[in-house]
Design a protein around this motif. Structure first.
Motif, PDB file in Angstrom:
ATOM      1  N   ARG A   1      42.272  42.098  26.408  1.00 57.76           N
ATOM      2  CA  ARG A   1      43.176  43.365  27.219  1.00 57.76           C
ATOM      3  C   ARG A   1      43.116  43.247  28.614  1.00 57.76           C
ATOM      4  N   ALA A   2      41.749  43.354  29.080  1.00 53.67           N
ATOM      5  CA  ALA A   2      41.517  43.339  30.587  1.00 53.67           C
ATOM      6  C   ALA A   2      42.188  42.120  31.273  1.00 53.67           C
ATOM      7  N   ILE A   3      42.018  40.895  30.648  1.00 55.10           N
ATOM      8  CA  ILE A   3      42.688  39.708  31.231  1.00 55.10           C
ATOM      9  C   ILE A   3      44.273  39.700  31.104  1.00 55.10           C
ATOM     10  N   ASP A   4      44.741  40.204  29.882  1.00 56.81           N
ATOM     11  CA  ASP A   4      46.296  40.418  29.999  1.00 56.81           C
ATOM     12  C   ASP A   4      47.009  41.544  31.043  1.00 56.81           C
ATOM     13  N   ALA A   5      46.022  42.252  31.506  1.00 51.12           N
ATOM     14  CA  ALA A   5      46.679  43.305  32.469  1.00 51.12           C
ATOM     15  C   ALA A   5      46.378  42.589  33.885  1.00 51.12           C
ATOM     16  N   VAL A   6      45.901  41.630  34.033  1.00 48.09           N
ATOM     17  CA  VAL A   6      45.640  41.221  35.539  1.00 48.09           C
ATOM     18  C   VAL A   6      46.987  40.531  35.910  1.00 48.09           C
ATOM     19  N   GLY A   7      47.779  39.879  35.163  1.00 48.75           N
ATOM     20  CA  GLY A   7      49.201  39.505  35.697  1.00 48.75           C
ATOM     21  C   GLY A   7      49.935  40.432  36.162  1.00 48.75           C
ATOM     22  N   PRO A   8      50.301  41.777  35.585  1.00 45.21           N
ATOM     23  CA  PRO A   8      50.966  42.724  36.106  1.00 45.21           C
ATOM     24  C   PRO A   8      50.324  43.442  37.350  1.00 45.21           C
ATOM     25  N   ARG A   9      49.198  43.473  37.433  1.00 42.90           N
ATOM     26  CA  ARG A   9      48.512  44.040  38.616  1.00 42.90           C
ATOM     27  C   ARG A   9      48.589  42.984  39.821  1.00 42.90           C
ATOM     28  N   LEU A  10      48.504  41.740  39.681  1.00 47.24           N
ATOM     29  CA  LEU A  10      48.835  40.753  40.588  1.00 47.24           C
ATOM     30  C   LEU A  10      50.143  41.061  41.158  1.00 47.24           C
TER      31      LEU A  10
ATOM     32  N   GLU B   1      37.611  44.862  42.331  1.00 51.96           N
ATOM     33  CA  GLU B   1      38.546  45.714  42.540  1.00 51.96           C
ATOM     34  C   GLU B   1      40.196  45.108  42.289  1.00 51.96           C
ATOM     35  N   LEU B   2      40.313  43.888  42.636  1.00 53.72           N
ATOM     36  CA  LEU B   2      41.498  43.051  42.144  1.00 53.72           C
ATOM     37  C   LEU B   2      41.742  42.914  40.715  1.00 53.72           C
ATOM     38  N   VAL B   3      40.539  42.649  40.055  1.00 54.70           N
ATOM     39  CA  VAL B   3      40.754  42.775  38.623  1.00 54.70           C
ATOM     40  C   VAL B   3      40.957  44.060  37.939  1.00 54.70           C
ATOM     41  N   GLY B   4      40.224  44.932  38.668  1.00 53.68           N
ATOM     42  CA  GLY B   4      40.204  46.297  37.918  1.00 53.68           C
ATOM     43  C   GLY B   4      41.106  47.242  38.764  1.00 53.68           C
ATOM     44  N   ALA B   5      42.313  46.471  39.278  1.00 56.12           N
ATOM     45  CA  ALA B   5      43.135  47.626  40.152  1.00 56.12           C
ATOM     46  C   ALA B   5      43.987  48.491  39.184  1.00 56.12           C
ATOM     47  N   PRO B   6      44.237  49.748  39.951  1.00 53.51           N
ATOM     48  CA  PRO B   6      45.263  50.404  39.160  1.00 53.51           C
ATOM     49  C   PRO B   6      46.463  49.920  38.597  1.00 53.51           C
TER      50      PRO B   6
END
Length: 201
Positions: free
Chosen positions: A14-23, A76-81
């Motif tokens: 789930r954390a990895i899947d969320a990286v794309g939208p955060r980027l 912070e990049l990976v755990g961005a809002p």
């Protein structure tokens, strides 16, 4: 289900899947195109596009390049809002006893900081420094002692000073409490231009 209650493997996915939208959100927040980010990182536009859409899983190497381009710590990049969260989560920096809180994220151009300068200690005067740039200071609270060459000025709350940082300078708190200061700094010598509308009448 809360991520904390998930099995470790599923929580990681789930954390990895969320990286794309955060980027994508971070890039759009900064007004950068995929081509501009590609030029800054050396990552191809197609790879960046697939990372943002979730079609490619991020590797550590790619994340390090992106973190450097965005001037953010990797965690912070990976755990961005979440996407659409307008809050700015900045980390304070401590140097020589002073605390700097960045208020801007874009690299280059004018940079804004809130500085907290601890109460002065007898016999511990700051050493004057010289570097490229131009600085504008606004005292929020406390008393700021500003040394410019051989001049020494004490600024009270609401007072402003601006100077070329090629001039030897140093600052410290001049009172029993810390000084809180808003600083705008132009690394290439940019000066602050204040525009105000004329009053009606």
């Amino acid at each position: 289900m809360n991520d904390d209650a998930l099995p470790p493997d599923e929580a990681l996915d789930r954390a990895i899947d969320a990286v794309g939208p955060r980027l994508r959100a971070l890039r759009r927040q900064r007004g950068a195109t995929l081509a501009q980010l590609s030029e800054a990182t050396g990552i191809s536009v197609s790879t960046l596009s697939r990372l943002e859409s979730g079609q490619r899983r991020p590797t550590l190497e790619l994340l390090l390049l992106l973190a450097r381009a965005h001037q953010l710590p990797l965690d912070e990049l990976v755990g961005a809002p979440e996407t659409g969260d307008p809050r700015v989560h900045q980390r304070a920096i401590t140097r020589e006893g002073m605390t700097f809180i960045p208020l801007t994220r874009r690299p280059g151009g004018l940079q804004a900081y809130k500085m907290i300068i601890p109460a002065s200690r007898p016999g511990c005067g700051p050493e004057q420094r010289v570097h490229e740039g131009y600085e504008w200071l606004y005292v929020l609270s406390g008393r700021l002692s500003l040394s410019l060459g051989e001049k020494k000025i004490v600024l009270m709350p609401g007072e402003v000073a601006e100077f070329d940082t090629h001039i030897p300078h140093a600052f410290s708190s001049s009172g029993p409490e810390p000084a809180e200061v808003l600083s705008l700094f132009g690394p290439q010598g940019e000066r602050l231009h204040i525009r105000a509308r004329p009053s009606g009448g």
